[in-house]
Scaffold this active site. Structure first.
Site, PDB file in Angstrom:
ATOM      1  N   ARG A 113     -13.671   4.293  -1.831  1.00 52.13           N
ATOM      2  CA  ARG A 113     -15.052   3.865  -0.709  1.00 52.13           C
ATOM      3  C   ARG A 113     -15.444   5.311  -0.201  1.00 52.13           C
ATOM      4  O   ARG A 113     -15.207   5.749   0.368  1.00 52.13           O
ATOM      5  CB  ARG A 113     -14.787   3.061  -0.248  1.00 52.13           C
ATOM      6  CG  ARG A 113     -16.138   1.946   0.975  1.00 52.13           C
ATOM      7  CD  ARG A 113     -15.443   1.031   1.774  1.00 52.13           C
ATOM      8  NE  ARG A 113     -14.762   0.989   2.477  1.00 52.13           N
ATOM      9  CZ  ARG A 113     -15.044  -0.309   3.656  1.00 52.13           C
ATOM     10  NH1 ARG A 113     -15.934  -1.421   3.496  1.00 52.13           N
ATOM     11  NH2 ARG A 113     -14.493   0.043   4.445  1.00 52.13           N
ATOM     12  N   THR A 117     -22.057   5.370   1.270  1.00 55.82           N
ATOM     13  CA  THR A 117     -22.869   4.057   0.749  1.00 55.82           C
ATOM     14  C   THR A 117     -21.624   2.851   0.869  1.00 55.82           C
ATOM     15  O   THR A 117     -22.608   1.113   0.768  1.00 55.82           O
ATOM     16  CB  THR A 117     -23.079   4.446  -0.855  1.00 55.82           C
ATOM     17  OG1 THR A 117     -21.484   4.448  -1.468  1.00 55.82           O
ATOM     18  CG2 THR A 117     -23.513   5.322  -1.230  1.00 55.82           C
ATOM     19  N   ASP A 209      -3.462  -2.904   7.358  1.00 56.84           N
ATOM     20  CA  ASP A 209      -3.156  -1.647   6.232  1.00 56.84           C
ATOM     21  C   ASP A 209      -2.164  -2.170   5.331  1.00 56.84           C
ATOM     22  O   ASP A 209      -1.504  -1.732   5.459  1.00 56.84           O
ATOM     23  CB  ASP A 209      -3.743  -0.477   6.537  1.00 56.84           C
ATOM     24  CG  ASP A 209      -4.332   0.071   4.799  1.00 56.84           C
ATOM     25  OD1 ASP A 209      -3.230   0.687   3.874  1.00 56.84           O
ATOM     26  OD2 ASP A 209      -5.626   1.204   5.057  1.00 56.84           O
ATOM     27  N   ASP A 212      -0.424   1.051   3.427  1.00 58.60           N
ATOM     28  CA  ASP A 212      -0.004   1.709   4.371  1.00 58.60           C
ATOM     29  C   ASP A 212       1.362   1.043   4.914  1.00 58.60           C
ATOM     30  O   ASP A 212       2.198   1.695   4.937  1.00 58.60           O
ATOM     31  CB  ASP A 212      -0.706   2.067   6.264  1.00 58.60           C
ATOM     32  CG  ASP A 212      -1.630   3.019   5.791  1.00 58.60           C
ATOM     33  OD1 ASP A 212      -2.079   3.720   4.591  1.00 58.60           O
ATOM     34  OD2 ASP A 212      -2.439   3.019   6.549  1.00 58.60           O
TER      35      ASP A 212
HETATM   36  N1  URA Z   1      -8.214  -3.447   3.071  1.00 56.37           N
HETATM   37  C1  URA Z   1      -6.055  -3.567   4.069  1.00 56.37           C
HETATM   38  O1  URA Z   1      -5.065  -2.838   3.355  1.00 56.37           O
HETATM   39  N2  URA Z   1      -6.851  -4.934   5.050  1.00 56.37           N
HETATM   40  C2  URA Z   1      -7.131  -4.992   5.353  1.00 56.37           C
HETATM   41  O2  URA Z   1      -7.437  -5.948   6.243  1.00 56.37           O
HETATM   42  C3  URA Z   1      -8.993  -4.861   4.357  1.00 56.37           C
HETATM   43  C4  URA Z   1      -8.712  -4.084   3.211  1.00 56.37           C
END
Ligand code: URA
Length: 218
Positions: A113, A117, A209, A212
């Protein structure tokens, strides 16, 4: 969200409410679930979600002999499906889906990302050459803004592919609406439609995440 899917607001969305999926999803969400448990649970849920995502695969009859008699029995027809993983979290779903589709081809799309932008920028793309002839299942655990899924499906469609399904573990309404605006023809299969995105773009209540938690990079 207390609703059944698909419905008029989310016509392309299927939420798999099976108790096995929901039980495993609860443990995926739980903050005390460790990396090993998270990976195993994600593999198991992906396997179960793949069952729903492949419901529409075409079949043809094959003549076989059982130990008792001959019969015409269904087998999946045409080329085997192709999975497309959105890096990196999508890779956490591959093993589970491949356990029920062992002959599937696998493509990868890497997107990051852009900080200014907020739009996805491609840094890696490797798709099977004959992908257009296959049913494509795009895998990414978290459908958050939906920008990555939309961009990945843009690429898949550029190859000429017309049969595409998006498989995710969790979806936010914002992501489903983004998909509806750009790819209303692509069914979405998920384990839950959560409440909303927070100011950091995380799904609420979500599970944090996903990348992660799969790779232990917290
Ligand atoms: N990506 C993730 O890993 N978790 C989220 O909550 C949103 C996007």
């Amino acid at each position: 969200m207390n609703a059944t899917f698909p419905n008029a607001e989310f016509p392309q969305l299927t939420v798999v409410t099976h108790p096995l999926v929901q039980h495993k999803l609860t443990w995926l969400r739980h903050e005390d679930t460790n990396t090993e448990q998270f990976r195993n649970l994600l593999r198991e849920v992906s396997q179960l979600l793949a069952y729903e995502a492949t419901r529409g695969l075409p079949t043809e009859l094959m003549r076989i002999r059982t130990p008792v008699t001959e019969m015409q029995s269904p087998v999946i027809s045409g080329k085997k499906p192709c999975l497309v993983s959105i890096l990196r979290a999508g890779n956490g779903m591959l093993d589970g889906v491949l356990s029920v589709l062992p002959l599937a081809k696998v493509g990868h799309i890497g997107l990051y990302r852009d900080h200014d932008t907020l739009q996805p920028v491609e840094y890696y793309l490797k798709l099977p050459t004959d992908i257009a002839e296959r049913h494509v299942i795009v895998v990414d655990p978290m459908l958050a803004t939906g920008n990555s899924a939309v961009a990945a499906i843009d690429h898949v469609k550029e190859t000429g592919c017309t049969q595409i399904t998006l498989l995710c573990l969790l979806a936010a309404p914002e992501g489903v609406r983004n998909m509806q605006a750009h790819h209303p023809d692509v069914p979405i299969v998920t384990a839950a439609l959560d409440s909303h995105l927070n100011e950091h773009g995380y799904i609420v209540p979500g599970l944090g995440d996903a990348g992660d938690r799969i790779f232990g990079t917290m």
